[in-house]
Design an enzyme around this catalytic site. Structure first.
Site, PDB file in Angstrom:
ATOM      1  N   CYS A 165       0.814  -1.212   0.000  1.00 25.97           N
ATOM      2  CA  CYS A 165       0.000   0.000   0.000  1.00 25.97           C
ATOM      3  C   CYS A 165       0.853   1.270   0.000  1.00 25.97           C
ATOM      4  O   CYS A 165       1.356   1.685   1.043  1.00 25.97           O
ATOM      5  CB  CYS A 165      -0.914   0.003   1.227  1.00 25.97           C
ATOM      6  SG  CYS A 165      -1.862   1.509   1.386  1.00 25.97           S
ATOM      7  N   CYS A 168      -0.548   4.118   2.192  1.00 27.55           N
ATOM      8  CA  CYS A 168      -0.352   3.953   3.634  1.00 27.55           C
ATOM      9  C   CYS A 168       1.102   4.189   4.017  1.00 27.55           C
ATOM     10  O   CYS A 168       1.382   4.777   5.055  1.00 27.55           O
ATOM     11  CB  CYS A 168      -0.712   2.533   4.077  1.00 27.55           C
ATOM     12  SG  CYS A 168      -2.157   1.850   3.301  1.00 27.55           S
ATOM     13  N   ASP A 169       2.033   3.707   3.210  1.00 30.38           N
ATOM     14  CA  ASP A 169       3.416   3.605   3.658  1.00 30.38           C
ATOM     15  C   ASP A 169       4.418   4.470   2.896  1.00 30.38           C
ATOM     16  O   ASP A 169       5.577   4.547   3.296  1.00 30.38           O
ATOM     17  CB  ASP A 169       3.869   2.136   3.574  1.00 30.38           C
ATOM     18  CG  ASP A 169       2.984   1.235   4.429  1.00 30.38           C
ATOM     19  OD1 ASP A 169       2.509   1.713   5.472  1.00 30.38           O
ATOM     20  OD2 ASP A 169       2.760   0.076   4.045  1.00 30.38           O
TER      21      ASP A 169
END
Ligand code: NAP
Length: 340
Positions: A165, A168-169
């Site tokens: 992701c 997200c990261d």
């Protein structure tokens, strides 16, 4: 007693078809809360069917509330958003819209279904106990999840430099060299997004031709931070506590090399989330739920929509469209059964 059960009791329609357990009975239960499930919720709520949505529980994979768009960056092709919209923001709007019309959303993961009993039994607690809810009509909108490489080091380093992701990261890789594995639209979209943070992005692809759409290929190729490693597969993700390098094999020459990167994003496609229905719903060879004439499945009263039944189009807009179809199919089905 849950509200849904009180409502149906008051309506006087529940006791006649309720089995011996104490589960609440709903006209429609929707499993899944991506574009398909929440569109089905909006439409069935507006049809006054008071849908119950089991949205899943937060996790680090696409198998979570809101589905794959929660792991997506900017969505540029969802009609109505001239300047694009962030995936999580779009799903928050879907959710709020469903609730506005009375859909009830529970943050639980369905653990078992019994499609042989009527109303259908659904568990979201102990699968060996009594079902928590029964449904006269069931909408399967469980979507699909990220595929993984299944190589040494991957599971151990997931969340420690290895991710599925970028949204997200990506932030954690500011100024660092990273790799993205895959050659489809997802891989290129992730790679382009990650250039906002990373010092360089290497796309590792197992062939010489990309699968991604022309527009995404053009954008990736034009991005000075992106380079490609063709005909290459990852054999191992290296690093003790965090990703240090990838061990990569050239599939043409067989040569092994170590590619130093501090992050690795896996974007190699998806598999349908159908284990809950194994042996109960007909699926195709790849495991996607088979649908007939719209969203009907092999079990009368069970409807499927979105990526769990679509391995061809797999877009947010087509998932939402099929969620709408499922809701209309549910409404007609319940009417034909004398329930709506
Ligand atoms: P995909 O199109 O199936 O592409 C998967 C990629 O990963 C392929 O290049 C495949 O290689 C590679 N791959 C698969 N298994 C692998 C393995 N074990 N090891 C190494 N490489 C592997 O999946 P996707 O990119 O997730 O896209 C899914 C659908 O969503 C597509 O229809 C896509 O167009 C759509 N999508 C659209 C957008 C957008 O329009 N912005 C964004 C994301 C996704 P091969 O090419 O050799 O098969």
């Amino acid at each position: 007693m849950p509200t849904g059960a009180q409502r149906t009791d008051e309506a006087g329609s529940q006791t006649a078809d309720r089995p011996d357990d104490v589960a609440e009975v709903r006209d429609v239960v929707i499993i899944g809360s991506g574009p398909a499930g929440l569109t089905a919720a909006i439409y069935t709520a507006r049809a006054d069917l008071k849908p119950l949505v089991l949205e899943g529980e937060p996790s680090s994979t696409s198998d979570q509330p809101g589905g794959q768009l929660m792991l997506t960056t900017e969505v540029e092709n969802f009609p109505g958003f001239v300047d694009g919209v962030m995936g999580p923001e779009l799903m928050a709007s879907f959710r709020a819209q469903a609730e506005r019309f009375g859909a009830e959303i529970r943050t639980v993961r369905a653990t078992r279904v019994d499609l042989s009993s009527r109303p259908f039994a659904v568990w979201y607690g102990d699968p060996d106990g009594e079902p928590q809810v029964r449904a006269r009509a069931l909408v399967v909108a469980t979507g699909a999840r990220s595929l993984m490489l299944d190589v040494p080091g991957e599971a151990r380093l997931l969340g420690h430099g290895l991710s599925t992701c970028a949204t997200c990261d990506g932030f954690f890789f500011r100024g660092r060299p990273i790799a993205v594995v895959g050659g489809g639209d997802s891989a290129l979209e992730e790679a382009i997004f990650l250039t906002k943070f990373a010092s360089s992005v290497l796309i590792v692809h197992r062939r010489k031709q990309l699968r991604a759409s022309k527009i995404m290929q053009d954008r990736a190729m034009a991005n000075p931070k992106i380079s490609f490693l063709w005909d290459s597969v990852v054999e191992e993700v290296l690093g003790e506590d965090s990703v240090r390098a990838l061990s990569v094999r050239n599939v043409v020459t067989g040569a092994l090399s170590e590619v130093p990167v501090e992050g690795c994003f896996v974007a190699i496609g998806h598999a349908p989330n159908t284990s809950l229905f194994a042996g109960q719903l007909e699926t195709d060879a790849a495991g996607y739920v088979t649908t007939y004439g719209g969203t009907r499945t092999s079990v009368d009263g069970v409807f499927a929509c979105g990526d769990v039944q679509d391995h061809v189009y797999r877009q947010a807009i087509t998932a939402a469209g099929s969620g709408c179809m499922a809701a209309i199919d549910v409404e007609r089905y319940l009417e034909s059964q004398g329930h709506a």
